[in-house]
Motif scaffolding. Structure first.
Motif, short mmCIF file in Angstrom:
data_model
loop_
_atom_site.label_atom_id
_atom_site.label_comp_id
_atom_site.label_asym_id
_atom_site.label_seq_id
_atom_site.Cartn_x
_atom_site.Cartn_y
_atom_site.Cartn_z
N LEU A 62 0.83 -1.20 0.00
CA LEU A 62 0.00 0.00 0.00
C LEU A 62 0.87 1.25 0.00
O LEU A 62 0.61 2.21 -0.75
CB LEU A 62 -0.93 -0.01 1.21
N THR A 63 1.90 1.26 0.82
CA THR A 63 2.78 2.43 0.90
C THR A 63 3.46 2.69 -0.44
O THR A 63 3.50 3.83 -0.92
CB THR A 63 3.84 2.22 2.00
N ARG A 64 4.00 1.62 -1.05
CA ARG A 64 4.66 1.78 -2.34
C ARG A 64 3.70 2.27 -3.41
O ARG A 64 4.06 3.08 -4.27
CB ARG A 64 5.32 0.46 -2.77
N HIS A 65 2.46 1.78 -3.35
CA HIS A 65 1.48 2.22 -4.33
C HIS A 65 1.20 3.72 -4.19
O HIS A 65 1.17 4.44 -5.20
CB HIS A 65 0.18 1.43 -4.16
N LEU A 66 0.98 4.18 -2.98
CA LEU A 66 0.70 5.61 -2.78
C LEU A 66 1.88 6.46 -3.23
O LEU A 66 1.69 7.54 -3.81
CB LEU A 66 0.36 5.87 -1.31
N GLU A 67 3.08 5.99 -2.99
CA GLU A 67 4.26 6.72 -3.45
C GLU A 67 4.30 6.78 -4.98
O GLU A 67 4.64 7.82 -5.57
CB GLU A 67 5.53 6.05 -2.93
N SER A 68 3.90 5.69 -5.62
CA SER A 68 4.00 5.62 -7.08
C SER A 68 2.96 6.47 -7.79
O SER A 68 3.17 6.87 -8.94
CB SER A 68 3.88 4.16 -7.55
N VAL A 69 1.82 6.72 -7.15
CA VAL A 69 0.75 7.48 -7.81
C VAL A 69 0.68 8.93 -7.35
O VAL A 69 -0.18 9.68 -7.82
CB VAL A 69 -0.62 6.80 -7.58
N ALA A 70 1.59 9.35 -6.49
CA ALA A 70 1.58 10.74 -6.03
C ALA A 70 1.93 11.67 -7.20
O ALA A 70 2.97 11.49 -7.83
CB ALA A 70 2.57 10.93 -4.89
N PRO A 71 1.08 12.65 -7.52
CA PRO A 71 1.34 13.52 -8.67
C PRO A 71 2.26 14.70 -8.32
O PRO A 71 2.42 15.04 -7.14
CB PRO A 71 -0.06 14.02 -9.02
N TRP A 72 2.86 15.26 -9.31
CA TRP A 72 3.51 16.58 -9.24
C TRP A 72 4.69 16.62 -8.26
O TRP A 72 5.05 17.69 -7.76
CB TRP A 72 2.49 17.67 -8.86
N HIS A 73 5.26 15.47 -7.95
CA HIS A 73 6.40 15.42 -7.03
C HIS A 73 6.07 16.06 -5.68
O HIS A 73 6.91 16.72 -5.06
CB HIS A 73 7.64 16.07 -7.63
N VAL A 74 4.85 15.86 -5.22
CA VAL A 74 4.45 16.39 -3.92
C VAL A 74 5.28 15.73 -2.83
O VAL A 74 5.86 14.65 -3.02
CB VAL A 74 2.95 16.16 -3.65
N GLN A 75 5.38 16.37 -1.69
CA GLN A 75 6.08 15.80 -0.54
C GLN A 75 5.14 14.87 0.22
O GLN A 75 4.03 15.26 0.58
CB GLN A 75 6.60 16.90 0.37
N LEU A 76 5.60 13.64 0.46
CA LEU A 76 4.79 12.62 1.16
C LEU A 76 5.45 12.25 2.47
O LEU A 76 6.68 12.22 2.59
CB LEU A 76 4.66 11.35 0.32
N SER A 77 4.63 11.95 3.46
CA SER A 77 5.11 11.32 4.68
C SER A 77 4.06 10.34 5.16
O SER A 77 2.86 10.50 4.89
CB SER A 77 5.41 12.37 5.77
N PHE A 78 4.53 9.28 5.86
CA PHE A 78 3.63 8.24 6.37
C PHE A 78 3.85 8.09 7.87
O PHE A 78 4.99 8.15 8.35
CB PHE A 78 3.92 6.91 5.66
N SER A 79 2.77 7.91 8.60
CA SER A 79 2.85 7.79 10.05
C SER A 79 1.75 6.87 10.55
O SER A 79 0.90 6.41 9.77
CB SER A 79 2.74 9.17 10.71
#
Length: 446
Positions: free
Chosen positions: A333-350
């Protein structure tokens, strides 16, 4: 051994005290997660300890768990050489949510005209404590088995009990584990739960800006964090509502099926609204993955301003079929969300959490005794079903005592609204489950 009629009368006499215990526990808002006060959870632990003592459980104490909230543990010694039964329930609850959606106060056990008792935790799982204490009181002085009882304080939001059980396996050794955190699809129709889905969840945060901006002055080229998050979340499902994440494929269900009309009624699906996913309803519920967005941090519609959002968060919850790794599912799930994030937005997971599912063998002598006890209590044979929910500590129990049979039953029927507003329990269902448990315990011999 006491006759079934004698046990039935003893359980009926024990019910007023058990429902009084339930009312006492429901009045305590024991939400064991961040953002909620700790004092009520500790209060619920001490109230549970007192209730067990009054029910005849000996050497009751709060376990010295190094982290989290305390579990309550006690024992009742039986005859030498008798089998040992470990009873489990939990005293923590989900938050009440929007109190305006409750017809009666969420932390006050309230009887309504339909005969049900309403309140947060009335079913999940303070009713499990009531079932155990009613069964134990009814057999006072006549228990043919050794009893151990553990009542957890963190089942709903990640369990520190799992690590404690793994570190102190000798304390929990038993021949049979009875988990009173289940129930039936319909009142009076008994079911044994023989499989549990696991769970995985996380909070994903998207950031795009140093602060909020006026949408008129900056809208167009400026990346909006909420829009980016919405785009990401829309990739979790296909057009039919099935899981669209590569690597998360379920398996067939070989047990009993669920009629669509009955499921729609219990779930409260509005007329004309389609069910989502493919395959049988039973497979979608018990042997396949399910994914939902259970929380979203975004501006409310009321009072919304014309601004671009700098940061947005969502809690994503994934249900995992038994036999599949919840930890691996969380990584996928984490890898999927990273792969579909648009526009090089900054992501963090907690706030990443997992709990493994489990499939129980149901062909042993304890299951035979349980089916006989249920038939005596309900007047009907028990069916077998799966559960889309999870009880994290069950896998730990199975790992430290692989020889033990694990039974799951309870009073959480399909109309109970667990985790939702207006949670409720049918007191007759508590009595039937307590009667089945008492007859079961009385029937066990070395």
């Amino acid at each position: 051994m006491l006759s079934h009629d004698a046990i039935r009368e003893a359980v009926a006499q024990a019910m007023p005290a058990a429902l009084g215990d339930l009312a006492r526990l429901v009045a305590i808002p024991s939400v064991a997660t961040e953002g909620f006060p700790k004092a009520p959870v500790v209060e619920a632990a001490h109230a549970t300890l007192d209730i067990l003592q009054r029910a005849g459980v000996q050497a009751v104490r709060l376990l010295d768990q190094p982290t989290g909230y305390p579990s309550v543990y006690g024992e009742i010694p039986g005859p030498a050489g008798a089998p040992t039964v470990l009873l489990y329930a939990h005293y923590d609850v989900q938050p009440a949510g929007n109190k305006e959606e409750w017809q009666t106060p969420p932390f006050e056990l309230t009887a309504r005209d339909d005969g049900r008792l309403y309140g947060r935790g009335a079913a999940d799982d303070k009713s499990g404590i009531a079932i155990h204490v009613a069964a134990l009181r009814s057999l006072a002085g006549h228990l043919p088995v050794n009893i151990k009882i553990i009542v957890e304080g963190e089942e709903e939001f990640g369990s520190s009990l799992e690590a404690y059980v793994a570190a102190h396996p000798e304390l929990f050794q038993a021949d049979v584990v009875v988990v009173a955190d289940g129930g039936n699809d319909r009142v009076g129709e008994p079911i044994l739960t023989t499989s549990l889905r696991g769970m995985a969840s996380l909070v994903v945060e998207v950031r795009t800006l140093q602060g909020q901006l006026h949408s008129g002055g900056f809208g167009g080229p400026t990346p909006d964090a909420l829009v980016a998050l919405i785009r990401m979340l829309s990739t979790l499902h296909d057009d039919k509502g099935g899981i669209a994440i590569p690597g998360l494929q379920g398996q067939p269900w070989h047990g009993s099926e669920v009629p669509e009309d009955a499921f729609r009624y219990v779930a409260g699906v509005l007329p004309g609204v389609e069910l989502v996913g493919t395959g049988s309803i039973a497979s979608r519920l018990w042997s396949n993955y399910a994914i939902n967005v259970t929380g979203l941090d975004a501006p409310a519609v009321t009072g919304a301003r014309n601004i671009l959002i700098d940061a947005a968060r969502a809690r994503v919850s994934l249900r995992v079929p038994p036999g599949q790794s919840a930890r691996e599912a969380l990584a996928i799930l984490t890898r999927h969300l990273e792969s579909v994030a648009p526009w090089h937005v900054q992501l963090s997971f907690s706030e990443q959490e997992t709990g493994e599912g489990h499939a129980m063998a149901s062909d042993g002598p304890a299951y035979q005794a349980a089916r006989a006890a249920i038939q005596a209590a309900y007047g009907k044979d028990a069916g077998e079903t799966g559960s889309g929910g999870s009880i994290p500590v069950i896998n730990t129990f199975a790992s430290i005592m692989p020889q033990a049979e694990i039974l799951i039953w309870g009073a959480e029927d399909g109309a109970a609204n667990v985790h939702a507003p207006n949670e409720s329990v049918d007191p007759k269902e508590i009595e039937r489950a307590a009667l089945a448990e008492a007859i079961f315990l009385a029937s066990l011999t070395s």
